[in-house]
Design a protein around this motif. Structure first.
Motif, PDB file in Angstrom:
ATOM      1  N   SER A   1      -1.295  13.114  -7.759  1.00 10.68           N
ATOM      2  CA  SER A   1      -2.253  14.111  -7.261  1.00 10.68           C
ATOM      3  C   SER A   1      -1.599  15.479  -7.110  1.00 10.68           C
ATOM      4  O   SER A   1      -2.273  16.497  -7.170  1.00 10.68           O
TER       5      SER A   1
ATOM      6  N   LEU B   1       1.638   2.094  -3.537  1.00 16.51           N
ATOM      7  CA  LEU B   1       0.441   2.619  -4.194  1.00 16.51           C
ATOM      8  C   LEU B   1       0.201   4.069  -3.778  1.00 16.51           C
ATOM      9  O   LEU B   1      -0.087   4.930  -4.608  1.00 16.51           O
ATOM     10  N   ASP B   2       0.359   4.334  -2.479  1.00 23.19           N
ATOM     11  CA  ASP B   2       0.152   5.694  -1.961  1.00 23.19           C
ATOM     12  C   ASP B   2       1.165   6.668  -2.541  1.00 23.19           C
ATOM     13  O   ASP B   2       0.818   7.799  -2.898  1.00 23.19           O
ATOM     14  N   GLU B   3       2.415   6.233  -2.639  1.00 20.56           N
ATOM     15  CA  GLU B   3       3.463   7.101  -3.183  1.00 20.56           C
ATOM     16  C   GLU B   3       3.151   7.497  -4.624  1.00 20.56           C
ATOM     17  O   GLU B   3       3.262   8.669  -5.005  1.00 20.56           O
TER      18      GLU B   3
ATOM     19  N   ALA C   1       0.155   7.431  -6.159  1.00 20.87           N
ATOM     20  CA  ALA C   1      -1.062   8.248  -6.201  1.00 20.87           C
ATOM     21  C   ALA C   1      -0.783   9.673  -5.722  1.00 20.87           C
ATOM     22  O   ALA C   1      -1.279  10.640  -6.319  1.00 20.87           O
ATOM     23  N   GLU C   2       0.026   9.802  -4.680  1.00 25.39           N
ATOM     24  CA  GLU C   2       0.341  11.138  -4.157  1.00 25.39           C
ATOM     25  C   GLU C   2       1.122  11.952  -5.183  1.00 25.39           C
ATOM     26  O   GLU C   2       0.848  13.133  -5.382  1.00 25.39           O
TER      27      GLU C   2
ATOM     28  N   GLN D   1       0.829  -1.202   0.000  1.00 25.88           N
ATOM     29  CA  GLN D   1       0.000   0.000   0.000  1.00 25.88           C
ATOM     30  C   GLN D   1       0.867   1.257   0.000  1.00 25.88           C
ATOM     31  O   GLN D   1       0.517   2.256  -0.611  1.00 25.88           O
ATOM     32  N   SER D   2       2.010   1.186   0.650  1.00 29.73           N
ATOM     33  CA  SER D   2       2.883   2.367   0.710  1.00 29.73           C
ATOM     34  C   SER D   2       3.338   2.799  -0.687  1.00 29.73           C
ATOM     35  O   SER D   2       3.437   3.998  -0.979  1.00 29.73           O
TER      36      SER D   2
ATOM     37  N   PRO E   1      -4.545   5.343  -8.716  1.00 34.94           N
ATOM     38  CA  PRO E   1      -4.270   4.776  -7.387  1.00 34.94           C
ATOM     39  C   PRO E   1      -3.896   3.291  -7.383  1.00 34.94           C
ATOM     40  O   PRO E   1      -3.226   2.827  -6.468  1.00 34.94           O
ATOM     41  N   SER E   2      -4.314   2.554  -8.404  1.00 36.95           N
ATOM     42  CA  SER E   2      -4.065   1.105  -8.396  1.00 36.95           C
ATOM     43  C   SER E   2      -3.150   0.618  -9.526  1.00 36.95           C
ATOM     44  O   SER E   2      -2.760  -0.547  -9.532  1.00 36.95           O
TER      45      SER E   2
END
Length: 165
Positions: free
Chosen positions: A20, A12-14, A16-17, A9-10, A129-130
């Protein structure tokens, strides 16, 4: 064409961030930032992927945009011209930044994600995000990175020739 099991998840978050925070009005410098971020992200993700003992052949770079994607009803002459320019005339880009901005403003980058998700039945690939948990993400972004490496080689060669004169 597979979801990567237990993708962190980390990461994926990186991804997506980063997206964004990207300005939708592509400015000078944004193309190079796009290329650098994804090259570093690929390294990090593929290091994790390898440590899991997963099949490396699933994340090899494509040699070109796959024919299946080009058969999508949304693929058009502008997208084909964009790919042709990169594939056959990389030296027309004066810098890495110009290549990166072209990938973003020509819609080639996004179209491959969206059409590929549809064609291959892999919704992850089409969503920021994915996307990194799809093997298609690596096939596509490693092709982009291959193009960038080739442009860097071309630019170095031109610079050496210029200095030798």
């Amino acid at each position: 064409m597979a979801r990567i099991p237990n993708y962190p998840q980390s990461l994926l978050d990186e991804h997506a961030e980063w997206h964004s925070n990207m300005n939708m009005n592509v400015r000078p410098g944004d193309g190079l930032e796009f290329l650098r971020f994804h090259r570093n992200f690929l390294r990090k993700s593929l290091r994790w992927y390898s440590a899991q003992g997963l099949d490396a052949s699933s994340v090899e770079p494509w040699s070109a945009v796959p024919a299946e994607i080009k058969m999508h009803p949304g693929w058009n002459s502008s997208l084909q011209e964009a790919e042709n320019r990169i594939a056959t005339n990389l030296s027309s880009f004066r810098s890495s930044d110009e290549l990166g901005r072209f990938l973003l403003t020509s819609s080639l980058h996004d179209a491959v994600h969206v059409f590929g998700a549809d064609v291959y039945g892999d919704p992850d690939f089409g969503q920021v995000p994915s996307a990194p948990r799809s093997t298609l993400f690596y096939n596509w972004h490693r092709l982009i990175d291959r193009w960038w490496r080739e442009l860097q080689r071309i630019r170095r060669t031109k610079n050496r020739r210029r200095r030798a004169r």
